[in-house]
Design a protein around this motif. Structure first.
Motif, PDB file in Angstrom:
ATOM      1  N   GLN A 459       0.843  -1.196   0.000  1.00  0.00           N
ATOM      2  CA  GLN A 459       0.000   0.000   0.000  1.00  0.00           C
ATOM      3  C   GLN A 459       0.876   1.242   0.000  1.00  0.00           C
ATOM      4  O   GLN A 459       1.711   1.424   0.868  1.00  0.00           O
ATOM      5  CB  GLN A 459      -0.884  -0.020   1.248  1.00  0.00           C
ATOM      6  CG  GLN A 459      -1.867   1.138   1.297  1.00  0.00           C
ATOM      7  CD  GLN A 459      -2.825   0.962   2.454  1.00  0.00           C
ATOM      8  OE1 GLN A 459      -3.159  -0.130   2.831  1.00  0.00           O
ATOM      9  NE2 GLN A 459      -3.254   2.056   3.016  1.00  0.00           N
ATOM     10  N   GLN A 460       0.674   2.108  -0.994  1.00  0.00           N
ATOM     11  CA  GLN A 460       1.533   3.285  -1.146  1.00  0.00           C
ATOM     12  C   GLN A 460       1.025   4.481  -0.358  1.00  0.00           C
ATOM     13  O   GLN A 460       1.782   5.286   0.118  1.00  0.00           O
ATOM     14  CB  GLN A 460       1.637   3.665  -2.627  1.00  0.00           C
ATOM     15  CG  GLN A 460       2.258   2.565  -3.475  1.00  0.00           C
ATOM     16  CD  GLN A 460       3.683   2.267  -3.081  1.00  0.00           C
ATOM     17  OE1 GLN A 460       4.424   3.163  -2.712  1.00  0.00           O
ATOM     18  NE2 GLN A 460       4.059   1.009  -3.125  1.00  0.00           N
ATOM     19  N   GLY A 461      -0.262   4.657  -0.267  1.00  0.00           N
ATOM     20  CA  GLY A 461      -0.802   5.842   0.395  1.00  0.00           C
ATOM     21  C   GLY A 461      -2.005   5.485   1.230  1.00  0.00           C
ATOM     22  O   GLY A 461      -2.402   4.341   1.347  1.00  0.00           O
ATOM     23  N   VAL A 462      -2.583   6.507   1.830  1.00  0.00           N
ATOM     24  CA  VAL A 462      -3.727   6.297   2.696  1.00  0.00           C
ATOM     25  C   VAL A 462      -4.984   6.148   1.852  1.00  0.00           C
ATOM     26  O   VAL A 462      -5.249   6.968   0.988  1.00  0.00           O
ATOM     27  CB  VAL A 462      -3.887   7.494   3.662  1.00  0.00           C
ATOM     28  CG1 VAL A 462      -5.152   7.334   4.479  1.00  0.00           C
ATOM     29  CG2 VAL A 462      -2.688   7.601   4.578  1.00  0.00           C
ATOM     30  N   GLN A 463      -5.735   5.090   2.101  1.00  0.00           N
ATOM     31  CA  GLN A 463      -7.034   4.927   1.457  1.00  0.00           C
ATOM     32  C   GLN A 463      -8.105   5.140   2.511  1.00  0.00           C
ATOM     33  O   GLN A 463      -7.994   4.641   3.624  1.00  0.00           O
ATOM     34  CB  GLN A 463      -7.172   3.516   0.871  1.00  0.00           C
ATOM     35  CG  GLN A 463      -6.168   3.250  -0.232  1.00  0.00           C
ATOM     36  CD  GLN A 463      -6.254   1.820  -0.725  1.00  0.00           C
ATOM     37  OE1 GLN A 463      -6.900   0.982  -0.122  1.00  0.00           O
ATOM     38  NE2 GLN A 463      -5.592   1.549  -1.829  1.00  0.00           N
ATOM     39  N   ALA A 669      -5.858   3.047   8.083  1.00  0.00           N
ATOM     40  CA  ALA A 669      -5.999   4.233   7.226  1.00  0.00           C
ATOM     41  C   ALA A 669      -6.568   5.406   8.021  1.00  0.00           C
ATOM     42  O   ALA A 669      -6.120   6.552   7.876  1.00  0.00           O
ATOM     43  CB  ALA A 669      -6.894   3.907   6.032  1.00  0.00           C
ATOM     44  N   CYS A 672      -3.828   6.811  10.224  1.00  0.00           N
ATOM     45  CA  CYS A 672      -2.897   7.621   9.416  1.00  0.00           C
ATOM     46  C   CYS A 672      -3.449   9.017   9.183  1.00  0.00           C
ATOM     47  O   CYS A 672      -2.756  10.019   9.381  1.00  0.00           O
ATOM     48  CB  CYS A 672      -2.650   6.958   8.061  1.00  0.00           C
ATOM     49  SG  CYS A 672      -1.650   5.489   8.154  1.00  0.00           S
ATOM     50  N   ASP A 678       1.335  10.158   6.184  1.00  0.00           N
ATOM     51  CA  ASP A 678       0.895  10.208   4.789  1.00  0.00           C
ATOM     52  C   ASP A 678       0.596   8.829   4.207  1.00  0.00           C
ATOM     53  O   ASP A 678       0.035   8.711   3.126  1.00  0.00           O
ATOM     54  CB  ASP A 678       1.918  10.940   3.912  1.00  0.00           C
ATOM     55  CG  ASP A 678       3.302  10.299   3.973  1.00  0.00           C
ATOM     56  OD1 ASP A 678       3.416   9.236   4.621  1.00  0.00           O
ATOM     57  OD2 ASP A 678       4.246  10.852   3.390  1.00  0.00           O
ATOM     58  N   SER A 679       0.945   7.756   4.916  1.00  0.00           N
ATOM     59  CA  SER A 679       0.654   6.411   4.437  1.00  0.00           C
ATOM     60  C   SER A 679       0.786   5.429   5.589  1.00  0.00           C
ATOM     61  O   SER A 679       1.363   5.736   6.641  1.00  0.00           O
ATOM     62  CB  SER A 679       1.623   6.011   3.318  1.00  0.00           C
ATOM     63  OG  SER A 679       2.941   5.925   3.831  1.00  0.00           O
ATOM     64  N   ARG A 681       2.579   2.850   5.398  1.00  0.00           N
ATOM     65  CA  ARG A 681       4.033   2.582   5.427  1.00  0.00           C
ATOM     66  C   ARG A 681       4.722   3.531   6.395  1.00  0.00           C
ATOM     67  O   ARG A 681       5.532   3.115   7.235  1.00  0.00           O
ATOM     68  CB  ARG A 681       4.581   2.748   4.020  1.00  0.00           C
ATOM     69  CG  ARG A 681       6.095   2.651   3.925  1.00  0.00           C
ATOM     70  CD  ARG A 681       6.550   2.897   2.497  1.00  0.00           C
ATOM     71  NE  ARG A 681       6.001   1.892   1.602  1.00  0.00           N
ATOM     72  CZ  ARG A 681       6.106   1.942   0.280  1.00  0.00           C
ATOM     73  NH1 ARG A 681       6.699   2.956  -0.298  1.00  0.00           N
ATOM     74  NH2 ARG A 681       5.598   0.987  -0.457  1.00  0.00           N
ATOM     75  N   SER A 682       4.384   4.812   6.292  1.00  0.00           N
ATOM     76  CA  SER A 682       4.993   5.813   7.169  1.00  0.00           C
ATOM     77  C   SER A 682       4.609   5.551   8.627  1.00  0.00           C
ATOM     78  O   SER A 682       5.441   5.664   9.533  1.00  0.00           O
ATOM     79  CB  SER A 682       4.536   7.209   6.731  1.00  0.00           C
ATOM     80  OG  SER A 682       4.979   8.179   7.627  1.00  0.00           O
ATOM     81  N   HIS A 718       2.964  -4.060   4.382  1.00  0.00           N
ATOM     82  CA  HIS A 718       2.531  -2.676   4.192  1.00  0.00           C
ATOM     83  C   HIS A 718       3.654  -1.673   4.441  1.00  0.00           C
ATOM     84  O   HIS A 718       3.397  -0.475   4.595  1.00  0.00           O
ATOM     85  CB  HIS A 718       1.335  -2.375   5.105  1.00  0.00           C
ATOM     86  CG  HIS A 718       0.134  -3.181   4.753  1.00  0.00           C
ATOM     87  ND1 HIS A 718      -0.695  -2.868   3.697  1.00  0.00           N
ATOM     88  CD2 HIS A 718      -0.355  -4.332   5.272  1.00  0.00           C
ATOM     89  CE1 HIS A 718      -1.640  -3.775   3.602  1.00  0.00           C
ATOM     90  NE2 HIS A 718      -1.458  -4.679   4.540  1.00  0.00           N
TER      91      HIS A 718
END
Length: 1029
Positions: A459-463, A669, A672, A678-679, A681-682, A718
């Motif tokens: 997962q690259q960003g927040v959904q 999500a 976040c 921002d994601s 991952r972060s 993730h």
């Protein structure tokens, strides 16, 4: 006709016709006067008003019977004079009023209205209407004196009779409008507004008529629908205007304690006058309450929207002017108002919301304890009936009922604490909400939906999180659930949050039957308390502080994440779970009591049903949604709670139950977005230190190992390679633990290793530089890790559990890919893995054969001719014999065959065999075996996909050995003859020449054409070499 502007000129023109009318009262003379009046200016007519009216009034007063047509003409002529002039004398006003009313009076012997024509009645009503509007200035008030009470009563009685008994709609409407003017509540702007004293006197006067007017109007309002909506609307408007005037709180507050004494000559009138004291007010309010209930009952369900809109105006007017005197009636009125919020007509909805908003902003309920008590009792009654109504009504009825409940709460505003502080009220309301929100947990698909297969892309960003759709026992309409959410949020917004949280936490702990509903309510209470997504009418008195909100959220989170509520049975997976794992899944209450986790004994319990597992899944999902709600409410303040909340959520994100894992990812999500990451991952990377520490500690305890592996699996899936340096030690711990517990925990840890390899595979890795000493590049850490993982895979390839073997093959494929740049390490590992892999290929479940063949193809790509001899000796014979034996079966099979495992295995082998031959640079004899085995699949009788896969094998063979491939195909079907270039050479004869078409012909011709195209693009020398000789 000439216009007479001066009184003199007008008098000269009008005198003859007026004299003529006085002498002879005929319709023609009246019409002649009417015609002359048209030529007189308004100013001139004003001067001659009484002169012109005299013959008309005289004609009306002449004794004896008169023609209706004459009376109608006289009344219409009087009306036209009054419309053009002003009445400036009290006596004239009263006399005209009396004379016009007499025209409608019944004969002395009859109690009913005179049997007059509809036209005459309408003309008299319109003349009365015009007379009231022509009164100049304060002259109108001369009609509203104690001395004129009988006359007014006479007029009111006549007009009410017409409004109720007439059949003609226009007469009914005109009579009601005239009554409205008569009680000085006209809608027109020209009418002078009454000041406080004047309104007070009129209120005293009209109090005498209130019973008759209100009772008659209530009958008209509830009358036959055939009378038309305009009649009903006019009746409702007149009803609330007269009631609002007589029962106005401001007027009643100014009423003296004792009745005012009239002069002796008015002693009879004194008996007619009403003293609006406390006793009268109370008695009248009780009677009006019955009438208002009747009015509301009929109007709220009236089919025409304008009637319902006027009902909203009635509630607004009475609530604004009489909220103290008519407090007992507001039980019905507010119920009607709140019920119309969801009216099908947008105008009714809009006006309803405006009125409710106004009530909230003016704090009418907040400043009126009696009104608040009425609403509280209504709320208690509704809460008592709510479970029964939810069980018996259809969804539209449920929407109406819940809209009513929500409206009561909104109107109460901060006064809702009166209800909440009462134990019986709070118990009734809370139990009603718990029963209504009961979930339907019978769907077996919830348990069946499992997360399987390799994980998707990172997962690259927040959904944005999406709440899971819930199914309830007592309703299906989404609108019903939205209303229940608003009810809980409004309670949280206005109510005492500590009291509500404590109460519903008690219900949460009381019984597992209430737990899911209580959790849903707690989530919404906190959301409402923060003012998020709550629809309110008035601001609360004091907003909740962040510390108070955080305190409540912390206590709820502690309860949610308690082991007894967080680790529930969600599946019984005997293939995947060991007995030890099943024990830890079942709650481990023993651990919560301090029992050692090294030896766990499962207490005898009844078997777990699908219903129980469904219920547990939904409970966990609702609690996860709650964590997301709390994060959204606290924003960045939630970072302080991540230490206790993030690890359990990551556990659930790795859960095998699809619904739980999806909900947990949605919660991540939400976290976040709320905390400013921002994601995902972060979020994971920035909190990895304490997460890794938790994983390390839990890996050391048998019962906690599966959960720790789930957290690590989720983190790796993730996150990215930046996490790997932080988790290297933990991965080594995983490998060590796997060595010790591979019999019981292999499946769990293999998921983690798969995630580790996937994460490594996603990262671009730098090419290692050769060492000066050895000439070889040092092995980087990720490759060493891949080699260590591959070591474990070799041992686990022969595991007795099919699922474990499949996972091992998946991980093995990733390891091979990772070690590709390091041939010196890969080839020895390939040598070691080969025997176990061959076993999987030739004597295992078809699923394992499929997966093993995929690994073989990957090995061939990376190891090349290192595997040629092994493949030729150990695997190829088995593959070709399998293809040959299955070919007749697939040729005879129908369309369903394509869904079978046998078909998938055939397809996979055919799709991979050609590339294997090319990459391993197979010898001629092996290529012939492959070609012979695949040739039969070029038959048109085979499934299309198998034909296409067989073509791909021959296309690869064309690259390896085009001559042999051409010869083999031409022996089957040769489309053209070959003439020798010289007579001394013998002609070429091939078996395929002249052979009739068969099932192989089409595919063979296609392949020969492709071969010809391939040879045509090659260098000429190659072409010559490839030519047949």
């Amino acid at each position: 006709m000439a216009v007479f502007d001066t009184p003199q000129a007008a008098f000269g023109a009008l005198r003859p016709v007026c004299v003529q009318l006085t002498r002879a009262q005929t319709v023609e003379n009246v019409e002649q006067l009417q015609a002359h009046l048209a030529g007189v200016s308004g100013a001139a007519l004003q001067e001659l008003q009484e002169y012109v009216l005299f013959p008309l009034r005289f004609a009306l007063r002449v004794p004896g019977p008169k023609q209706e047509r004459l009376v109608q003409s006289l009344v219409q002529c009087i009306s036209s004079v009054l419309a053009a002039t002003c009445v400036k004398k009290q006596e004239l006003l009263q006399e005209l009023f009396s004379e016009l009313c007499t025209c409608l009076a019944p004969p002395p012997s009859s109690g009913k209205a005179a049997p007059l024509s509809e036209e005459l009645k309408l003309a008299v009503i319109q003349a009365l209407h015009t007379l009231m509007h022509s009164a100049y200035g304060d002259i109108i008030l001369s009609l509203y004196q104690p001395s004129t009470l009988p006359l007014l009563g006479f007029a009111v009685s006549l007009l009410l009779t017409l409004a109720e008994q007439e059949k003609a709609k226009q007469i009914k409407i005109s009579a009601l409008e005239c009554l409205q003017v008569l009680v000085l509540q006209c809608d027109c702007q020209e009418h002078q507004r009454l000041d406080e004293d004047e309104a007070q006197k009129c209120g005293d006067l009209f109090a005498s008529f209130l019973p008759g007017i209100s009772i008659t109007l209530s009958r008209v309002i509830a009358g036959d629908i055939k009378q038309g909506h305009k009649t009903t609307v006019s009746a409702i408007r007149l009803f609330y205007l007269i009631v609002g005037l007589v029962m106005a709180d401001k007027q009643l507050a100014r009423i003296p304690k004792s009745k005012e004494k009239l002069p002796v000559e008015h002693s009879r009138l004194s008996e007619l006058m009403i003293h609006r004291g406390p006793d009268w007010t109370k008695s009248t309010a009780e009677k009006l309450s019955l009438l208002l209930h009747k009015v509301v009952e009929s109007s709220s369900v009236h089919p025409h929207w304008k009637v319902r809109l006027e009902l909203v105006e009635l509630v607004h007017h009475l609530l604004t002017n009489c909220n103290q005197s008519l407090v007992d009636s507001f039980s019905h009125l507010l119920k009607a108002l709140v019920g119309l919020v969801n009216d099908e007509n947008s105008e009714v909805q809009s006006r309803c919301n405006e009125v409710l908003q106004g009530i909230g902003e003016q704090r009418i309920v907040a400043q009126n304890r009696a009104l608040a008590d009425v609403l509280s009792e209504n709320l208690h009654s509704l809460a008592t009936a709510l479970p029964r109504l939810m069980n018996s009504q259809d969804d539209m009825g449920k929407v109406s009922t819940l809209s009513l409940l929500l409206g009561y709460l909104k109107l109460l505003g901060s006064k809702v604490n009166i209800v909440l502080n009462s134990v019986s009220h709070l118990q009734r309301l809370s139990k009603a909400l718990l029963q209504v929100l009961e979930l339907d947990v019978t769907d077996v698909k919830i348990v069946e939906a499992r997360r399987s297969g390799p994980p998707g892309p990172l997962q690259q960003g927040v959904q944005k999180s999406r709440c899971q759709k819930k199914y309830f026992r007592f309703f299906t309409e989404e609108k019903v659930f939205q209303l229940l959410q608003q009810v809980c949020r409004v309670l949280g917004y206005y109510g005492n949050l500590y009291l509500l949280v404590d109460h519903f936490m008690g219900l949460y702990s009381e019984s597992s039957l209430y737990r899911k509903q209580a959790a849903m309510i707690l989530n919404e209470l906190v959301t409402g308390a923060a003012g998020v997504g709550v629809d309110f009418l008035q601001e609360r008195e004091a907003p909740l502080s962040v510390d108070d909100l955080k305190g409540s959220i912390t206590s709820i989170l502690d309860e949610y994440m308690d082991q007894a509520n967080w680790y529930l049975v969600t599946s019984i997976d005997t293939e995947e779970s060991s007995p030890e794992q099943s024990v830890q899944h079942l709650g481990l209450a023993v651990r919560a009591r301090g029992t050692s986790s090294s030896v766990l004994h499962l207490s005898p319990e009844p078997p777990v049903t699908t219903r129980t597992m469904n219920s547990n899944i939904w409970q966990i999902c609702i609690q996860l949604e709650g964590v997301g709600c709390f994060a959204a409410v606290l924003g960045k303040e939630f970072r302080l709670l991540l230490l206790s909340a993030l690890y359990p959520v990551l556990e659930k994100a790795g859960d095998r139950t699809l619904l739980i894992s999806e909900t947990a990812l949605g919660t991540l999500a939400d976290i976040c977005e709320a905390c400013g990451y921002d994601s995902v991952r972060s979020l994971i990377n920035e909190n990895s230190d304490y997460l890794v520490n938790g994983i390390s500690l839990n890996l050391r305890q048998l019962a906690y190992q599966p959960r720790a592996s789930q957290v690590l699996d989720t983190m790796l899936r993730h996150s990215d390679a930046n996490l790997l340096p932080l988790v290297e030690d933990v991965i080594q711990d995983v490998l060590s633990t796997l060595d010790q517990t591979y019999n019981s925990q292999a499946s769990t840890f293999l998921r983690v290793l798969h995630s580790v390899m996937t994460a490594l595979d996603e990262v671009p890795l730098a090419k290692p530089e050769p060492s000066c000493d050895t000439g070889e590049a040092p092995m980087p850490s990720h490759a060493q890790l891949a080699r260590d993982v591959m070591e474990r895979c070799i041992h686990l390839l022969s595991d007795g559990n099919l699922r474990v073997r499949l996972k091992v093959l998946d991980v093995l494929e990733l390891c091979v890919t990772m070690l590709h740049p390091h041939g010196n390490h890969l080839l020895p590992m390939a040598h070691r893995v080969w025997p176990a892999l061959v076993t999987r290929l030739i004597s295992d479940d078809p699923l394992a054969v499929l997966r093993a063949f995929k690994v073989l193809c990957t090995l061939a790509q990376t190891c090349g001719d290192f595997l040629r001899q092994r493949f030729s000796k150990d695997v190829l014979p088995k593959l070709t014999s399998s293809l040959l034996s299955q070919a007749p079966v697939s040729a005879r099979a129908g369309p369903v065959y394509s869904h079978t495992l046998a078909f998938k295995l055939q397809l996979a082998v055919l799709q991979g065999l050609g590339s294997l031959c090319e990459e391993l640079d197979m010898g001629e004899s092996d290529l012939n075996k492959v070609a012979d085995a695949c040739l039969i699949y070029l038959s048109a009788k085979q499934p299309v996909k198998l034909q296409e896969a067989a073509q791909s094998v021959f296309l690869h063979l064309m690259h390896v050995d085009p001559d042999s491939t051409w010869l083999l195909l031409s022996e089957v079907c040769c489309p053209e003859g070959y003439e020798p270039p010289h007579a001394s050479l013998r002609p070429v004869k091939l078996s395929g020449m002249g052979r009739p078409r068969n099932e192989l012909t089409d595919n063979v011709l296609l392949l020969l054409q492709r071969l010809q195209q391939q040879e045509g693009t090659a260098p000429s020398s190659s072409t010559q070499e490839a030519s047949p000789s």
